[in-house]
Design an enzyme around this catalytic site. Structure first.
Site, PDB file in Angstrom:
ATOM      1  N   GLY A  62      44.470 -26.738   8.452  1.00  0.00           N
ATOM      2  CA  GLY A  62      45.060 -25.545   9.056  1.00  0.00           C
ATOM      3  C   GLY A  62      46.435 -25.824   9.636  1.00  0.00           C
ATOM      4  O   GLY A  62      47.360 -25.009   9.509  1.00  0.00           O
ATOM      5  N   LYS A  86      41.213 -19.143  -3.740  1.00  0.00           N
ATOM      6  CA  LYS A  86      40.829 -20.487  -4.183  1.00  0.00           C
ATOM      7  C   LYS A  86      39.569 -20.926  -3.451  1.00  0.00           C
ATOM      8  O   LYS A  86      39.575 -21.118  -2.233  1.00  0.00           O
ATOM      9  CB  LYS A  86      41.930 -21.517  -3.922  1.00  0.00           C
ATOM     10  CG  LYS A  86      41.632 -22.849  -4.661  1.00  0.00           C
ATOM     11  CD  LYS A  86      42.272 -24.044  -4.021  1.00  0.00           C
ATOM     12  CE  LYS A  86      41.461 -24.635  -2.906  1.00  0.00           C
ATOM     13  NZ  LYS A  86      40.287 -25.426  -3.352  1.00  0.00           N
ATOM     14  N   GLY A 121      38.655 -23.430   7.308  1.00  0.00           N
ATOM     15  CA  GLY A 121      38.416 -24.830   6.980  1.00  0.00           C
ATOM     16  C   GLY A 121      38.735 -25.718   8.158  1.00  0.00           C
ATOM     17  O   GLY A 121      38.626 -25.309   9.317  1.00  0.00           O
ATOM     18  N   SER A 122      39.166 -26.940   7.871  1.00  0.00           N
ATOM     19  CA  SER A 122      39.378 -27.936   8.919  1.00  0.00           C
ATOM     20  C   SER A 122      40.664 -27.666   9.688  1.00  0.00           C
ATOM     21  O   SER A 122      41.618 -27.089   9.160  1.00  0.00           O
ATOM     22  CB  SER A 122      39.426 -29.338   8.313  1.00  0.00           C
ATOM     23  OG  SER A 122      40.631 -29.520   7.584  1.00  0.00           O
ATOM     24  N   THR A 123      40.679 -28.109  10.934  1.00  0.00           N
ATOM     25  CA  THR A 123      41.881 -27.966  11.765  1.00  0.00           C
ATOM     26  C   THR A 123      43.048 -28.743  11.175  1.00  0.00           C
ATOM     27  O   THR A 123      44.197 -28.276  11.211  1.00  0.00           O
ATOM     28  CB  THR A 123      41.573 -28.451  13.197  1.00  0.00           C
ATOM     29  OG1 THR A 123      40.571 -27.590  13.763  1.00  0.00           O
ATOM     30  CG2 THR A 123      42.810 -28.407  14.073  1.00  0.00           C
ATOM     31  N   GLU A 124      42.776 -29.914  10.611  1.00  0.00           N
ATOM     32  CA  GLU A 124      43.835 -30.734  10.029  1.00  0.00           C
ATOM     33  C   GLU A 124      44.565 -29.980   8.916  1.00  0.00           C
ATOM     34  O   GLU A 124      45.806 -29.929   8.885  1.00  0.00           O
ATOM     35  CB  GLU A 124      43.238 -32.044   9.489  1.00  0.00           C
ATOM     36  CG  GLU A 124      44.258 -32.964   8.839  1.00  0.00           C
ATOM     37  CD  GLU A 124      43.616 -34.198   8.213  1.00  0.00           C
ATOM     38  OE1 GLU A 124      44.362 -35.047   7.705  1.00  0.00           O
ATOM     39  OE2 GLU A 124      42.368 -34.310   8.242  1.00  0.00           O
ATOM     40  N   GLU A 178      40.956 -19.787  10.597  1.00  0.00           N
ATOM     41  CA  GLU A 178      39.659 -19.955  11.269  1.00  0.00           C
ATOM     42  C   GLU A 178      39.255 -21.395  11.008  1.00  0.00           C
ATOM     43  O   GLU A 178      38.907 -21.753   9.889  1.00  0.00           O
ATOM     44  CB  GLU A 178      38.647 -18.950  10.727  1.00  0.00           C
ATOM     45  CG  GLU A 178      37.417 -18.808  11.609  1.00  0.00           C
ATOM     46  CD  GLU A 178      36.261 -19.638  11.105  1.00  0.00           C
ATOM     47  OE1 GLU A 178      36.065 -20.743  11.662  1.00  0.00           O
ATOM     48  OE2 GLU A 178      35.568 -19.209  10.182  1.00  0.00           O
TER      49      GLU A 178
END
Length: 478
Positions: free
Chosen positions: A241, A184, A236-239, A258
């Site tokens: 993730g 995606k 992508g973003s830590t949030e 990552e």
């Protein structure tokens, strides 16, 4: 008379890219309509022009793609590694042949300068497929046992900052190891993944080995949660993730993440100043600062602060901001209105908290999403701009006196993706590298990548490695 060297416009023609008005999903080797009937628009960040419509994938669409990948897995995984390698080599060559078209496409959809898409992204995309093609028949010698087996179906979710390169980082090792893929792309940059689907057909890749399902975050969530997925890879973003880790917890799915970064670029008093300035500029202003490993915190030794900042400001004044398709452009457009709002809000917070803001004089275009290269001095470790990932062309400057203080400040972050060290002393480089808690550490350079070198982070920057021999492990049952 001005001594400045004037650059005439040098626009790259967009005629090499043939965009369809609308795109479907790529499932089981064919483009197909979505089951929900929803369409989204992707726009050029530089002009706000609608480039194309694409399909909003549903949970039913994800299920179709996973089923297609599962059917294809039996034959694909049974192929000898040398046979899988032939397909990867073919894909790599086609990417090289179509590199100009793909570079222009990436610049249109992402907003990055054509010079970067052409000279950095596309060569690395092809190189990753070439590299992992070489591993396909040597997996028994990779250090993961004499006969490692593929996992099955990999669900992969990629970001908008390096759309085609992040696709290559994930798809190439997955296919080399014998897995099949449902990918995606990001909702603001779906086009290069859809063009890659056409490359898969052009290369004769068996149906169902690669499937592309476009859509927003709900599509990605459906993919991650699907019981038919054996491995999840996310950049992508830590949030997001953290949300993915919660979804996968308690299942037998393998996971690599990552995520964000807040890298320290550390300059000692014995560094070559001009070289360091180039590394600082490349570290934070490359790709408009839309880089997870960007050197967004400059730690400069106190004794050379004034000299370095004077040189850095002179260099920043030469950066050209504008049309990403102009070959002279250094800094292109911010990827989306949402990201521009995030950068603007954090920069305003930096000023409100007492840091001193500086930008060179530059005229920004009237349409599109733009942010001038920005430098903050007088920054403390408590400032939001020193703690939070801005993901834009914003540099925070802090100082230090001793190597120990540099290490303490560099490691004072929830992230741990990358770092840079600038010094002439080899012993200091090695000592610092051993002390810094970061996955990738550059010495007297920054943002250098190679498909043979692993990349990944610690703490809230994620876990697992992509690239190199290490990048195979996440796609093998070892």
């Amino acid at each position: 008379m001005s001594s400045a060297f004037a650059y005439a416009p040098a626009p790259e023609s967009r005629s090499v890219v043939d965009l369809a008005p609308s795109y479907g999903l790529f499932i089981d080797g064919e483009f197909t309509e979505g089951t929900g009937g929803g369409l989204r628009k992707t726009v050029s960040p530089a002009t706000e022009e609608v480039l194309a419509e694409y399909t909003q994938g549903t949970a039913e669409d994800v299920d179709r793609a996973v089923q297609a990948a599962r059917r294809a897995f039996e034959k694909w995984s049974a192929l000898p590694g040398a046979e899988r390698a032939k397909y990867l080599f073919r894909i790599a060559r086609i990417i090289q042949e179509r590199s100009r078209e793909l570079a222009v496409l990436e610049t249109l959809d992402n907003g990055k300068p054509i010079r970067e898409a052409r000279d950095a992204d596309l060569p690395l995309v092809a190189a990753h497929f070439f590299y992992y093609a070489g591993w396909a028949d040597k997996l028994g010698h990779a250090g993961f046992g004499p006969d490692p087996r593929p996992l099955g179906v990999a669900g992969q979710v990629i970001p908008w900052n390096f759309p085609l390169l992040m696709l290559a980082w994930k798809v190439a090792p997955a296919l080399a190891c014998g897995n099949t893929v449902v990918l995606k792309p990001a909702e603001t940059t779906p086009l290069s993944a859809l063009f890659f689907a056409d490359i898969c057909r052009q290369a004769g890749l068996p149906k169902g080995v690669v499937n592309i399902v476009t859509g927003d975050g709900s599509t990605g969530a459906s993919l991650v949660a699907h019981p038919g997925i054996d491995k999840v890879a996310f950049t992508g973003s830590t949030e997001v993730g953290k949300a993915i880790a919660r979804t996968v917890a308690g299942t037998d799915k393998k996971l690599t993440l990552e995520l964000g970064g807040k890298a320290a670029n550390i300059v000692f008093d014995d560094a070559a100043v001009d070289q360091a300035v180039e590394g600082i500029v490349n570290g934070i202003f490359f790709n408009q600062g839309h880089v997870c490993c960007a050197g967004s915190r400059l730690l400069v030794q106190e004794s050379i602060q004034d000299e370095l900042l004077d040189a850095l400001k002179r260099r920043m004044a030469t950066l050209r901001v504008g049309d990403p398709l102009d070959k002279n452009t250094d800094i292109g457009a911010i990827n989306s209105a949402e990201q521009l709002a995030r950068i603007t809000e954090l920069a305003a917070a930096g000023e409100a908290e007492g840091a001193e803001r500086w930008s060179p004089s530059c005229e920004l275009p009237g349409s599109g999403y733009w942010f001038a290269p920005t430098l903050f001095t007088g920054v403390t470790q408590a400032h939001r701009i020193a703690r939070e990932e801005v993901f834009g062309p914003v540099l925070s400057v802090l100082t230090f006196r001793t190597p120990e203080e540099a290490v303490a400040k560099a490691n004072n972050t929830p992230y741990g993706l990358s770092a840079g060290i600038w010094t002439e002393k080899g012993s200091r480089m090695l000592w610092m590298a051993n002390q810094l808690r970061a996955g990738v550490i550059w010495s007297n350079t920054f943002n250098k990548f190679d498909p043979a070198s692993p990349f990944g982070g610690y703490k809230e920057s994620g876990f697992g490695r992509e690239g190199g021999r290490h990048g195979l492990e996440a796609y093998l049952n070892v």
